[in-house]
Design an enzyme around this catalytic site. Structure first.
Site, PDB file in Angstrom:
ATOM      1  N   GLU A 260       0.896  -1.112   0.004  1.00 24.45           N
ATOM      2  CA  GLU A 260       0.009  -0.024   0.108  1.00 24.45           C
ATOM      3  C   GLU A 260       0.977   1.191  -0.161  1.00 24.45           C
ATOM      4  OE1 GLU A 260      -2.801   0.319   3.249  1.00 24.45           O
ATOM      5  OE2 GLU A 260      -3.645   2.259   2.704  1.00 24.45           O
TER       6      GLU A 260
ATOM      7  N   GLU B  71      -6.641  -4.701   8.309  1.00 27.42           N
ATOM      8  CA  GLU B  71      -5.805  -3.759   8.554  1.00 27.42           C
ATOM      9  C   GLU B  71      -5.476  -3.608   9.955  1.00 27.42           C
ATOM     10  OE1 GLU B  71      -6.552  -0.090   6.813  1.00 27.42           O
ATOM     11  OE2 GLU B  71      -8.026   0.394   8.632  1.00 27.42           O
TER      12      GLU B  71
HETATM   13  P1  C2E Z   1      -5.469   4.194   5.636  1.00 29.63           P
HETATM   14  O1  C2E Z   1      -5.462   4.091   4.183  1.00 29.63           O
HETATM   15  O2  C2E Z   1      -6.756   3.454   6.482  1.00 29.63           O
HETATM   16  O3  C2E Z   1      -3.828   3.686   6.071  1.00 29.63           O
HETATM   17  C1  C2E Z   1      -3.703   2.727   7.088  1.00 29.63           C
HETATM   18  C2  C2E Z   1      -3.240   3.755   8.333  1.00 29.63           C
HETATM   19  O4  C2E Z   1      -2.730   2.873   9.560  1.00 29.63           O
HETATM   20  C3  C2E Z   1      -1.578   4.169   7.827  1.00 29.63           C
HETATM   21  O5  C2E Z   1      -1.459   5.269   8.431  1.00 29.63           O
HETATM   22  C4  C2E Z   1      -0.603   3.108   8.380  1.00 29.63           C
HETATM   23  O6  C2E Z   1       0.758   3.626   8.431  1.00 29.63           O
HETATM   24  C5  C2E Z   1      -1.450   2.913   9.594  1.00 29.63           C
HETATM   25  N1  C2E Z   1      -1.034   1.487  10.068  1.00 29.63           N
HETATM   26  C6  C2E Z   1      -0.740   0.257   9.205  1.00 29.63           C
HETATM   27  N2  C2E Z   1      -0.543  -0.684  10.086  1.00 29.63           N
HETATM   28  C7  C2E Z   1      -0.848  -0.421  11.265  1.00 29.63           C
HETATM   29  C8  C2E Z   1      -0.606  -0.871  12.644  1.00 29.63           C
HETATM   30  O7  C2E Z   1      -0.519  -2.197  12.784  1.00 29.63           O
HETATM   31  N3  C2E Z   1      -0.965  -0.254  13.978  1.00 29.63           N
HETATM   32  C9  C2E Z   1      -1.593   1.029  13.720  1.00 29.63           C
HETATM   33  N4  C2E Z   1      -1.630   1.826  14.805  1.00 29.63           N
HETATM   34  N5  C2E Z   1      -1.401   1.776  12.524  1.00 29.63           N
HETATM   35  C10 C2E Z   1      -1.153   1.141  11.451  1.00 29.63           C
HETATM   36  P2  C2E Z   1      -1.048   6.704   7.800  1.00 29.63           P
HETATM   37  O8  C2E Z   1       0.204   6.409   6.823  1.00 29.63           O
HETATM   38  O9  C2E Z   1      -0.742   7.794   8.819  1.00 29.63           O
HETATM   39  O10 C2E Z   1      -2.228   7.238   6.818  1.00 29.63           O
HETATM   40  C11 C2E Z   1      -3.504   7.528   7.567  1.00 29.63           C
HETATM   41  C12 C2E Z   1      -4.499   7.801   6.533  1.00 29.63           C
HETATM   42  O11 C2E Z   1      -4.176   8.815   5.533  1.00 29.63           O
HETATM   43  C13 C2E Z   1      -4.586   6.644   5.560  1.00 29.63           C
HETATM   44  O12 C2E Z   1      -5.393   5.695   6.437  1.00 29.63           O
HETATM   45  C14 C2E Z   1      -5.221   7.172   4.251  1.00 29.63           C
HETATM   46  O13 C2E Z   1      -6.591   7.351   4.611  1.00 29.63           O
HETATM   47  C15 C2E Z   1      -4.642   8.435   4.221  1.00 29.63           C
HETATM   48  N6  C2E Z   1      -3.639   8.429   3.176  1.00 29.63           N
HETATM   49  C16 C2E Z   1      -2.346   8.211   3.423  1.00 29.63           C
HETATM   50  N7  C2E Z   1      -1.687   8.152   2.219  1.00 29.63           N
HETATM   51  C17 C2E Z   1      -2.781   8.888   1.280  1.00 29.63           C
HETATM   52  C18 C2E Z   1      -2.543   8.882  -0.239  1.00 29.63           C
HETATM   53  O14 C2E Z   1      -1.755   8.943  -0.868  1.00 29.63           O
HETATM   54  N8  C2E Z   1      -3.756   9.328  -0.601  1.00 29.63           N
HETATM   55  C19 C2E Z   1      -4.726   9.475  -0.008  1.00 29.63           C
HETATM   56  N9  C2E Z   1      -5.913   9.977  -0.564  1.00 29.63           N
HETATM   57  N10 C2E Z   1      -4.983   9.314   1.438  1.00 29.63           N
HETATM   58  C20 C2E Z   1      -3.824   8.877   1.798  1.00 29.63           C
HETATM   59 CA    CA Z   2      -7.691   1.440   5.657  1.00 28.75          CA
HETATM   60 CA    CA Z   3      -6.034   2.655   2.953  1.00 29.09          CA
HETATM   61 CA    CA Z   4      -8.226   2.693   8.621  1.00 30.59          CA
END
Ligand code: C2E
Ligand code: CA
Ligand code: CA
Ligand code: CA
Length: 278
Positions: free
Chosen positions: A58, A235
């Site tokens: 991802e 996830e």
């Molecule tokens: P999401 O799509 O639900 O991505 C999963 C988030 O959970 C990611 O946070 C990831 O780093 C985190 N995560 C993964 N495994 C674990 C785990 O085991 N424990 C915990 N506590 N967290 C975990 P991140 O990278 O901070 O991204 C947050 C949100 O921001 C994403 O949620 C997504 O909605 C958005 N996002 C991130 N990158 C993009 C992008 O390129 N485009 C768009 N449109 N949204 C993005």
């Molecule tokens: Ca997600």
């Molecule tokens: Ca996602």
């Molecule tokens: Ca989520």
């Protein structure tokens, strides 16, 4: 300039004013940040639940602001989504991630990408043709790409977004519904959509090993999803006990810190052996 912004930031104590001010600052600094290389991508692997082999990654955006430091996408994405910035950033994410995949393919590494796409981006009629052009110009097979879409009220059957999603899926791109079970979840509207994968939200996964009710919910969603022909992904899996439960339920794929956190491209690529030449 940045100095003035910081000075005025101090005058706000805490709370809403400061938050609004910060929001404006992030929105006004984003474009320059893109030009200055302050954004980068990380990649978080997804694993097959049975053999725990990595199956895809991802794409997750990162922003290191010159004065404010690391900013979570949870903070800046919703701000960008209210402006034209989101289209600009989505475009940057797509170009950067697809360049990376093209480089991996040149190393004979087959690493399918899941890319988060905001609903706003999809509500433009040119969305799919823009993406298709980016894939074609890099000779990337459509089947190596999945878009993660967060469910929401915007998914009405006649909307532009649903039309764009249908066009993508028709061309062979995979579609997954992200954060399933956290908001507007229901399976009935999914019948209007060519969806392949259901990604259960971390909030449901958190208590799956400790709370019987939570486990019952996850089990019900998983089994219904399977009956309807969807692949299921969990996830945010952080603990072995969660993994054991999810495997027992028959989940297809697992993602989470327990198996791999998001990491830079170079590190993640090591998990995927290059195909042998023949
Ligand atoms: P999401 O799509 O639900 O991505 C999963 C988030 O959970 C990611 O946070 C990831 O780093 C985190 N995560 C993964 N495994 C674990 C785990 O085991 N424990 C915990 N506590 N967290 C975990 P991140 O990278 O901070 O991204 C947050 C949100 O921001 C994403 O949620 C997504 O909605 C958005 N996002 C991130 N990158 C993009 C992008 O390129 N485009 C768009 N449109 N949204 C993005
Ligand atoms: Ca997600
Ligand atoms: Ca996602
Ligand atoms: Ca989520």
């Amino acid at each position: 300039g940045a100095f003035d912004a910081r000075q005025s930031f101090r005058w706000y104590s805490e709370g809403r004013d400061a938050q609004i001010h910060r929001g404006y600052q992030l929105a006004s600094d984003a474009k320059q940040g893109l030009l200055d290389g302050d954004f980068h991508l990380e990649y978080q692997p997804r694993f097959g639940a049975k053999g725990l082999k990595p199956v895809s990654v991802e794409v997750l955006i990162r922003w290191t602001h010159p004065t404010l430091g690391a900013i979570s996408p949870r903070e800046f994405i919703p701000i960008f989504e209210r402006t034209a910035l989101m289209d600009l950033v989505t475009d940057w994410v797509l170009d950067t991630a697809l360049d990376q995949l093209q480089a991996w393919l040149a190393q004979r590494r087959q690493i399918p990408l899941s890319i988060n796409i905001s609903s706003g981006f999809l509500s433009s009629v040119g969305a799919w043709s823009t993406i298709a052009e980016k894939l074609s110009s890099r000779a990337i097979p459509f089947s190596m790409i999945e878009f993660e879409i967060t469910e929401g009220e915007w998914l009405s059957p006649k909307s532009t977004a649903v039309g764009q999603i249908a066009a993508m899926a028709g061309a062979g791109v995979r579609i997954s519904i992200d954060d399933f079970g956290s908001g507007y979840s229901n399976f009935s509207y999914l019948s209007d959509l060519p969806v392949h994968t259901i990604k259960l939200d971390k909030s449901l996964i958190d208590c799956v090993a400790t709370d019987p009710r939570s486990r019952a919910k996850v089990s019900a969603i998983h089994h219904l999803a399977h009956e309807l022909g969807y692949l299921t992904v969990a996830e945010g899996v952080e603990r072995q006990e969660q993994l054991d439960v999810l495997k027992g339920l028959g989940f297809d794929q697992i993602q989470g810190y327990l198996l791999a956190a998001p990491a830079p491209a170079l590190k993640v690529a090591e998990l995927f052996e290059p195909l042998a030449e023949h």
